[in-house]
Structure formats: structure tokens, C-alpha cells
Write a protein that holds these residues in place. Structure first.
Motif, PDB file in Angstrom:
ATOM      1  N   LYS A  55       0.885  -1.168   0.000  1.00  0.00           N
ATOM      2  CA  LYS A  55       0.000   0.000   0.000  1.00  0.00           C
ATOM      3  C   LYS A  55       0.921   1.215   0.000  1.00  0.00           C
ATOM      4  O   LYS A  55       1.718   1.392   0.919  1.00  0.00           O
ATOM      5  N   SER A  67      -3.798   7.876  -0.971  1.00  0.00           N
ATOM      6  CA  SER A  67      -3.432   6.464  -1.002  1.00  0.00           C
ATOM      7  C   SER A  67      -3.460   6.042  -2.466  1.00  0.00           C
ATOM      8  O   SER A  67      -4.516   5.794  -3.036  1.00  0.00           O
ATOM      9  N   GLY A  70      -2.057   0.008  -4.393  1.00  0.00           N
ATOM     10  CA  GLY A  70      -2.078  -1.090  -3.445  1.00  0.00           C
ATOM     11  C   GLY A  70      -2.516  -2.375  -4.118  1.00  0.00           C
ATOM     12  O   GLY A  70      -3.274  -2.335  -5.087  1.00  0.00           O
ATOM     13  N   ALA A  82      -5.337  -6.493   2.873  1.00  0.00           N
ATOM     14  CA  ALA A  82      -5.646  -5.149   2.381  1.00  0.00           C
ATOM     15  C   ALA A  82      -6.288  -4.328   3.499  1.00  0.00           C
ATOM     16  O   ALA A  82      -5.947  -3.162   3.704  1.00  0.00           O
TER      17      ALA A  82
END
Length: 144
Positions: A55, A67, A70, A82
């Protein structure tokens, strides 16, 4: 045994190559260019010391974190990795003064959409594409 730690970009690129959904995996030089002069966090999930998930994100400004990327390799999915990386990222962000996190995903990544909704991320924008499966949905979560 699974562990999650701050990792190296080279490990992330190795994992990226093993993700079948990615038609054009990111290259190390492109990632470094995107992260240049940005505060960032890379979490790597390991199984018995083997990197199997990541991530990666970076600061958009002093209070908002993006973010960016990932994934978890297919044979280690379904272990909650996750989710664990998401929670660890949020914890790190709060400890480092961020008050919001944003993420963008596509309509076709149904598991990611479900995880974001489950974790109280709210839709803030939609970028349409020729195919509805490729519409990009931007989410944000206020931290704290």
C-alpha cells in the motif's frame, strides 16, 4: 505468518509484477518520479519474509494524504491483508498529523469499492471513462 512493515520501492515493484489485473505494472523510475519531493508511506505485507502485498501513498498537502497504489498477490488474498494495511496506513497518518485520506479506484475493482465503503470512505468525485467499468471513483475519509 503475515507481517506488515514499512518497505522499499524495489519490493513494491516486485509485487506489482505479480498482479494479473495490472495490464501495465508501474516501473520503479515512474514511481520515484511521482514521489519526488513528496512525503510518502509504503507498507509491505510479508508472508514468511516474502513480500506479497503493498500500500503506497503520498501527501497531497500538510493535512491530506493520497493512497495511490495497493495490491495483494492472488494466492494470498482473502487473509484480510488489504484491510490490515488500510488500518495501519490510517493509524500512521493520524500519528503524523494528517486529517484526511483520499483514494481513487475503478468501478471494476469491486472488492476495493466494498472495502472503502465498509471503512467509511465517502465518494467525492467521479471521472467518467468510455467504459463504465473504467470510471474512476474518488473517495475521502476524515481521520480522527
Amino acid at each position: 505468518m503475515y507481517t506488515i512493515e514499512i518497505g522499499q520501492l524495489e519490493q513494491m515493484v516486485q509485487i506489482e509484477q505479480a498482479i494479473p489485473e495490472f495490464s501495465s505494472p508501474k516501473k520503479l523510475a515512474d514511481i520515484k518520479l511521482r514521489l519526488a519531493d513528496k512525503r510518502h508511506l509504503l507498507l509491505i505485507a510479508y508472508h514468511n519474509s516474502e513480500p506479497i502485498g503493498y500500500k503506497l501513498g503520498y501527501a497531497l498537502n500538510d493535512t491530506t494524504f493520497y493512497s495511490w497504489l495497493g495490491a495483494v498477490v492472488p494466492n494470498h488474498r482473502g487473509q484480510g491483508l488489504a484491510q490490515k494495511m488500510l488500518l495501519q496506513q490510517e493509524s500512521w497518518l493520524q500519528q503524523h498529523g494528517f486529517t484526511a485520506v483520499q483514494v481513487k479506484t475503478m468501478n471494476r475493482f469491486r472488492a476495493m469499492l466494498a472495502m472503502l465503503v465498509k471503512n467509511n470512505y465517502a465518494i467525492i468525485d467521479l471521472e467518467k471513462a468510455p467504459s463504465f467499468q473504467d470510471h474512476k471513483i474518488r473517495f475521502e475519509k476524515l481521520l480522527g
